[in-house]
Scaffold this motif. Structure first.
Motif, PDB file in Angstrom:
ATOM      1  N   UNK A 118     -18.571  49.603 -14.427  1.00 58.84           N
ATOM      2  CA  UNK A 118     -18.769  49.032 -15.758  1.00 58.84           C
ATOM      3  C   UNK A 118     -19.633  47.791 -15.626  1.00 58.84           C
ATOM      4  N   UNK A 119     -20.639  47.706 -16.475  1.00 58.20           N
ATOM      5  CA  UNK A 119     -21.451  46.504 -16.569  1.00 58.20           C
ATOM      6  C   UNK A 119     -20.928  45.715 -17.762  1.00 58.20           C
ATOM      7  N   UNK A 120     -20.479  44.495 -17.491  1.00 65.48           N
ATOM      8  CA  UNK A 120     -19.834  43.665 -18.499  1.00 65.48           C
ATOM      9  C   UNK A 120     -20.708  42.451 -18.769  1.00 65.48           C
ATOM     10  N   UNK A 121     -20.946  42.168 -20.044  1.00 67.83           N
ATOM     11  CA  UNK A 121     -21.644  40.944 -20.441  1.00 67.83           C
ATOM     12  C   UNK A 121     -20.651  39.796 -20.266  1.00 67.83           C
ATOM     13  N   UNK A 122     -20.959  38.851 -19.393  1.00 64.20           N
ATOM     14  CA  UNK A 122     -20.021  37.774 -19.075  1.00 64.20           C
ATOM     15  C   UNK A 122     -19.758  36.897 -20.301  1.00 64.20           C
ATOM     16  N   UNK A 123     -20.782  36.645 -21.100  1.00 62.30           N
ATOM     17  CA  UNK A 123     -20.623  35.781 -22.267  1.00 62.30           C
ATOM     18  C   UNK A 123     -19.670  36.335 -23.310  1.00 62.30           C
ATOM     19  N   UNK A 124     -19.810  37.612 -23.642  1.00 67.61           N
ATOM     20  CA  UNK A 124     -18.992  38.202 -24.709  1.00 67.61           C
ATOM     21  C   UNK A 124     -17.863  39.077 -24.178  1.00 67.61           C
ATOM     22  N   UNK A 125     -17.854  39.350 -22.876  1.00 73.10           N
ATOM     23  CA  UNK A 125     -16.884  40.231 -22.231  1.00 73.10           C
ATOM     24  C   UNK A 125     -16.978  41.672 -22.765  1.00 73.10           C
ATOM     25  N   UNK A 126     -18.123  42.033 -23.342  1.00 73.81           N
ATOM     26  CA  UNK A 126     -18.342  43.385 -23.856  1.00 73.81           C
ATOM     27  C   UNK A 126     -18.782  44.299 -22.715  1.00 73.81           C
TER      28      UNK A 126
END
Length: 149
Positions: A80-88
């Motif tokens: 999973x690639x997770x956007x660190x800022x939004x945790x999406x």
């Protein structure tokens, strides 16, 4: 896909990926291969890559005396690639590969072959993950990767 070399959109996007720790020996091998391929500056990433592995070694090809003459090592990864800022979660996908191993009379040779297969499969898994990430970044122009399957 790699237009612009190391300053291109895909290369910049890949360098913003932090790779989380992955459990086990196979995890250590896959993580090291991913870090090498991503050329990531750990700790300053925009994205986090979480990987879970399933490593399976099974015997097949029985001889007449019921001994195993071949093994199959299968390594599967869900990442999973997770956007660190939004945790999406931007990408949720799986990759896998397998290798056949001859079981020899020498236990040492068989164990060495199993370990070599794991090392090679780890590199294949890392290559496939990085290729998939690169394609998604290219399709999105290096910016937001968008949702996955």
């Amino acid at each position: 896909m790699y237009a612009g070399g190391s300053s291109g959109a895909v290369a910049r996007g890949l360098s913003e990926v932090e790779v989380s720790a992955i459990e086990g020996r196979a995890g250590w091998l896959v993580r090291n291969a991913l870090v090498d391929r991503l050329d990531a500056s750990q700790g300053t990433g925009r994205y986090r890559l979480d990987v879970r592995l399933d490593d399976n070694l099974e015997g097949f090809a029985l001889l007449s005396d019921d001994t195993i003459s071949r093994e199959r090592r299968t390594l599967r990864a869900r990442y999973q690639l997770v956007d660190i800022g939004s945790n999406a979660i931007l990408i949720d996908d799986t990759v896998g590969s397998d290798a056949g191993i001859d079981v020899l009379q020498s236990d040492y040779a068989t164990i060495a072959a199993e370990q070599t297969a794991l090392e090679n499969l780890s590199k294949v898994i890392a290559d496939r993950i990085v290729t998939n990430l690169s394609l998604r970044l290219r399709d999105q122009g290096g910016g937001s990767t968008g949702a996955s399957r």
